[in-house]
Design a protein around this motif. Structure first.
Motif, PDB file in Angstrom:
ATOM      1  N   ASP A 189       0.811  -1.225   0.000  1.00 53.45           N
ATOM      2  CA  ASP A 189       0.000   0.000   0.000  1.00 53.45           C
ATOM      3  C   ASP A 189       0.844   1.275   0.000  1.00 53.45           C
ATOM      4  OD1 ASP A 189       0.887   0.296   2.628  1.00 53.45           O
ATOM      5  OD2 ASP A 189      -1.059  -0.118   3.538  1.00 53.45           O
ATOM      6  N   GLY A 190       2.163   1.138   0.085  1.00 49.04           N
ATOM      7  CA  GLY A 190       3.039   2.302   0.017  1.00 49.04           C
ATOM      8  C   GLY A 190       3.076   3.155   1.250  1.00 49.04           C
ATOM      9  N   VAL A 191       2.430   2.727   2.330  1.00 47.47           N
ATOM     10  CA  VAL A 191       2.356   3.522   3.559  1.00 47.47           C
ATOM     11  C   VAL A 191       2.750   2.701   4.788  1.00 47.47           C
ATOM     12  CG1 VAL A 191       0.830   4.824   5.110  1.00 47.47           C
ATOM     13  CG2 VAL A 191       0.565   5.033   2.623  1.00 47.47           C
ATOM     14  N   HIS A 192       2.136   1.538   4.945  1.00 50.10           N
ATOM     15  CA  HIS A 192       2.335   0.744   6.151  1.00 50.10           C
ATOM     16  C   HIS A 192       3.566  -0.153   6.039  1.00 50.10           C
ATOM     17  CE1 HIS A 192      -1.976   1.922   6.368  1.00 50.10           C
ATOM     18  NE2 HIS A 192      -1.583   2.198   7.608  1.00 50.10           N
ATOM     19  N   LEU A 193       3.897  -0.808   7.140  1.00 47.60           N
ATOM     20  CA  LEU A 193       5.164  -1.524   7.245  1.00 47.60           C
ATOM     21  C   LEU A 193       4.960  -3.010   7.498  1.00 47.60           C
ATOM     22  CD1 LEU A 193       6.872   0.986   9.697  1.00 47.60           C
ATOM     23  CD2 LEU A 193       7.018   1.006   7.207  1.00 47.60           C
ATOM     24  N   ASP A 194       5.864  -3.813   6.945  1.00 50.28           N
ATOM     25  CA  ASP A 194       5.856  -5.221   7.312  1.00 50.28           C
ATOM     26  C   ASP A 194       6.469  -5.363   8.700  1.00 50.28           C
ATOM     27  OD1 ASP A 194       8.658  -5.145   7.020  1.00 50.28           O
ATOM     28  OD2 ASP A 194       8.603  -6.062   5.030  1.00 50.28           O
ATOM     29  N   ALA A 195       6.460  -6.588   9.219  1.00 46.17           N
ATOM     30  CA  ALA A 195       6.908  -6.811  10.598  1.00 46.17           C
ATOM     31  C   ALA A 195       8.370  -6.421  10.781  1.00 46.17           C
ATOM     32  CB  ALA A 195       6.688  -8.269  10.992  1.00 46.17           C
ATOM     33  N   GLY A 196       9.218  -6.751   9.803  1.00 48.35           N
ATOM     34  CA  GLY A 196      10.640  -6.444   9.930  1.00 48.35           C
ATOM     35  C   GLY A 196      10.913  -4.965  10.009  1.00 48.35           C
ATOM     36  N   ASN A 197      10.240  -4.176   9.192  1.00 48.43           N
ATOM     37  CA  ASN A 197      10.448  -2.733   9.207  1.00 48.43           C
ATOM     38  C   ASN A 197       9.841  -2.082  10.441  1.00 48.43           C
ATOM     39  OD1 ASN A 197      11.785  -1.532   6.608  1.00 48.43           O
ATOM     40  ND2 ASN A 197      10.539  -3.240   5.903  1.00 48.43           N
ATOM     41  N   THR A 198       8.751  -2.669  10.942  1.00 50.89           N
ATOM     42  CA  THR A 198       8.175  -2.166  12.181  1.00 50.89           C
ATOM     43  C   THR A 198       9.129  -2.389  13.350  1.00 50.89           C
ATOM     44  OG1 THR A 198       5.934  -2.597  11.364  1.00 50.89           O
ATOM     45  CG2 THR A 198       6.192  -2.333  13.732  1.00 50.89           C
ATOM     46  N   ARG A 199       9.706  -3.583  13.413  1.00 56.01           N
ATOM     47  CA  ARG A 199      10.691  -3.870  14.461  1.00 56.01           C
ATOM     48  C   ARG A 199      11.909  -2.963  14.341  1.00 56.01           C
ATOM     49  NH1 ARG A 199       9.523  -9.267  12.989  1.00 56.01           N
ATOM     50  NH2 ARG A 199      11.505  -9.354  11.847  1.00 56.01           N
ATOM     51  N   ALA A 200      12.295  -2.652  13.110  1.00 50.96           N
ATOM     52  CA  ALA A 200      13.480  -1.817  12.895  1.00 50.96           C
ATOM     53  C   ALA A 200      13.336  -0.448  13.543  1.00 50.96           C
ATOM     54  CB  ALA A 200      13.759  -1.671  11.405  1.00 50.96           C
ATOM     55  N   ILE A 201      12.116   0.089  13.560  1.00 53.40           N
ATOM     56  CA  ILE A 201      11.896   1.391  14.201  1.00 53.40           C
ATOM     57  C   ILE A 201      12.197   1.287  15.693  1.00 53.40           C
ATOM     58  CG2 ILE A 201      10.153   3.102  14.842  1.00 53.40           C
ATOM     59  CD1 ILE A 201       8.808   2.578  12.156  1.00 53.40           C
ATOM     60  N   GLY A 202      11.639   0.284  16.341  1.00 50.52           N
ATOM     61  CA  GLY A 202      11.881   0.126  17.770  1.00 50.52           C
ATOM     62  C   GLY A 202      13.347  -0.051  18.090  1.00 50.52           C
ATOM     63  N   SER A 203      14.036  -0.860  17.293  1.00 55.17           N
ATOM     64  CA  SER A 203      15.462  -1.100  17.533  1.00 55.17           C
ATOM     65  C   SER A 203      16.274   0.178  17.363  1.00 55.17           C
ATOM     66  CB  SER A 203      15.975  -2.177  16.563  1.00 55.17           C
ATOM     67  OG  SER A 203      15.357  -3.423  16.806  1.00 55.17           O
ATOM     68  N   ALA A 204      15.958   0.959  16.333  1.00 54.40           N
ATOM     69  CA  ALA A 204      16.697   2.196  16.074  1.00 54.40           C
ATOM     70  C   ALA A 204      16.475   3.232  17.164  1.00 54.40           C
ATOM     71  CB  ALA A 204      16.299   2.770  14.718  1.00 54.40           C
ATOM     72  N   LEU A 205      15.309   3.195  17.793  1.00 53.19           N
ATOM     73  CA  LEU A 205      15.002   4.184  18.822  1.00 53.19           C
ATOM     74  C   LEU A 205      15.633   3.868  20.176  1.00 53.19           C
ATOM     75  CD1 LEU A 205      11.255   5.028  18.082  1.00 53.19           C
ATOM     76  CD2 LEU A 205      13.246   6.512  17.746  1.00 53.19           C
ATOM     77  N   VAL A 206      16.068   2.631  20.368  1.00 55.82           N
ATOM     78  CA  VAL A 206      16.636   2.255  21.676  1.00 55.82           C
ATOM     79  C   VAL A 206      17.783   3.175  22.091  1.00 55.82           C
ATOM     80  CG1 VAL A 206      17.864   0.466  22.962  1.00 55.82           C
ATOM     81  CG2 VAL A 206      15.849  -0.136  21.606  1.00 55.82           C
ATOM     82  N   PRO A 207      18.833   3.345  21.270  1.00 59.30           N
ATOM     83  CA  PRO A 207      19.925   4.228  21.718  1.00 59.30           C
ATOM     84  C   PRO A 207      19.516   5.691  21.808  1.00 59.30           C
ATOM     85  CG  PRO A 207      20.299   3.503  19.448  1.00 59.30           C
ATOM     86  CD  PRO A 207      19.162   2.706  19.982  1.00 59.30           C
ATOM     87  N   VAL A 208      18.587   6.109  20.964  1.00 62.58           N
ATOM     88  CA  VAL A 208      18.115   7.501  21.003  1.00 62.58           C
ATOM     89  C   VAL A 208      17.414   7.776  22.330  1.00 62.58           C
ATOM     90  CG1 VAL A 208      16.609   9.202  19.898  1.00 62.58           C
ATOM     91  CG2 VAL A 208      17.852   7.546  18.485  1.00 62.58           C
ATOM     92  N   VAL A 209      16.479   6.901  22.673  1.00 62.53           N
ATOM     93  CA  VAL A 209      15.716   7.073  23.919  1.00 62.53           C
ATOM     94  C   VAL A 209      16.622   6.900  25.131  1.00 62.53           C
ATOM     95  CG1 VAL A 209      13.883   6.065  25.319  1.00 62.53           C
ATOM     96  CG2 VAL A 209      13.514   6.470  22.871  1.00 62.53           C
ATOM     97  N   ALA A 210      17.513   5.912  25.092  1.00 63.31           N
ATOM     98  CA  ALA A 210      18.421   5.699  26.215  1.00 63.31           C
ATOM     99  C   ALA A 210      19.272   6.939  26.464  1.00 63.31           C
ATOM    100  CB  ALA A 210      19.299   4.491  25.943  1.00 63.31           C
ATOM    101  N   GLY A 211      19.702   7.576  25.390  1.00 58.91           N
ATOM    102  CA  GLY A 211      20.487   8.791  25.545  1.00 58.91           C
ATOM    103  C   GLY A 211      19.687   9.941  26.133  1.00 58.91           C
ATOM    104  N   LEU A 212      18.445  10.084  25.694  1.00 54.58           N
ATOM    105  CA  LEU A 212      17.616  11.171  26.205  1.00 54.58           C
ATOM    106  C   LEU A 212      17.302  10.989  27.697  1.00 54.58           C
ATOM    107  CD1 LEU A 212      15.020  11.583  23.294  1.00 54.58           C
ATOM    108  CD2 LEU A 212      16.749  13.252  23.998  1.00 54.58           C
ATOM    109  N   LEU A 213      17.089   9.750  28.094  1.00 48.75           N
ATOM    110  CA  LEU A 213      16.688   9.477  29.473  1.00 48.75           C
ATOM    111  C   LEU A 213      17.857   9.121  30.386  1.00 48.75           C
ATOM    112  CD1 LEU A 213      13.365   7.492  28.882  1.00 48.75           C
ATOM    113  CD2 LEU A 213      13.675   9.930  29.331  1.00 48.75           C
ATOM    114  N   GLY A 214      19.059   9.093  29.844  1.00 51.44           N
ATOM    115  CA  GLY A 214      20.222   8.779  30.657  1.00 51.44           C
ATOM    116  C   GLY A 214      20.245   7.355  31.160  1.00 51.44           C
ATOM    117  N   LEU A 215      19.796   6.421  30.323  1.00 55.57           N
ATOM    118  CA  LEU A 215      19.721   5.012  30.737  1.00 55.57           C
ATOM    119  C   LEU A 215      20.998   4.265  30.381  1.00 55.57           C
ATOM    120  CD1 LEU A 215      16.056   4.323  29.562  1.00 55.57           C
ATOM    121  CD2 LEU A 215      16.862   4.956  31.844  1.00 55.57           C
TER     122      LEU A 215
END
Length: 215
Positions: A189-215
């Motif tokens: 559909d050109g908009v939504h994500l398969d499971a792999g790409n959805t997981r990729a967002i969460g994985s990419a955000l881990v270091p970003v969020v950890a840095g913001l929250l000092g984890l």
């Protein structure tokens, strides 16, 4: 705040976990808020507040539920505070022609949501959370005959979102991450994500969020 951090993930069907292949929902463990929480190793809980069709600040009177993010966000802030971080990943539905249709409008909407998150009257002793703006994946061509993304959305406008959201983050004094660097829309559909790409967002955000929250 000490102890386990609390994060609100505020988004649309990409946060809800819409599966373009089945038309249903990805497994809980495949949705990006779940992957983010798991990646933070028990140091934070992530509250997933995703709704298909949700916009930043625009009404969609064709919808069965309230999709205007600016209307529902104060309620969610009141329900879930104290919060350490609010992640906002919206804008894909703003680009529907009958809703707004432009990255400029989506950017203005994002700025309003950040303002709401920062100025909501949290209870005594509760500080305003940090805010992370997340730019959604780019739209892509589809396998359909006209190759146009679902809902008549513009690929060209989606390519303008990251720059507009970076400007919004600078203006609002908050963080920004562009997930188009790590996730690609499904050609179904050109908009939504398969499971792999959805997981990729969460994985990419881990270091970003950890840095913001000092984890």
């Amino acid at each position: 705040m000490t102890g386990i951090k609390t994060i609100l993930a505020f988004g649309d069907s990409l946060t809800w976990g819409a599966d373009p292949e089945s038309g249903g929902r990805h497994r809980y463990e495949d949705r990006w808020p779940s992957v983010l929480e798991a990646g933070l190793g028990g140091s934070a809980r992530v509250i997933a507040e995703g709704l298909g069709g949700r916009t930043t600040v625009f009404d969609d009177h064709a919808a069965a539920a309230e999709r205007n993010g600016a209307r529902i966000l104060p309620t969610l802030l009141g329900s879930h505070y104290p919060l350490d971080l609010v992640i906002i990943m919206l804008g894909a539905n703003d680009l529907k022609p009958h809703v707004c249709g432009s990255a400029i409008g989506a950017g203005a909407g994002i700025e309003r949501l950040v303002e709401i998150a920062k100025t909501y009257p949290y209870g005594r002793g509760a500080a305003a959370p940090q805010v992370l703006i997340v730019g959604p994946p780019l739209f892509g061509e589809t396998l359909a005959g006209d190759r146009q993304p679902a809902g008549g959305r513009s690929i060209a406008e989606s390519r303008k979102l990251a720059a507009r959201y970076q400007d919004a983050a600078t203006y609002c004094g908050c963080a920004f991450f562009d997930v188009s660097r790590v996730a690609v829309a499904s050609p179904i559909d050109g908009v939504h994500l398969d499971a792999g790409n959805t997981r990729a967002i969460g994985s990419a955000l881990v270091p970003v969020v950890a840095g913001l929250l000092g984890l």
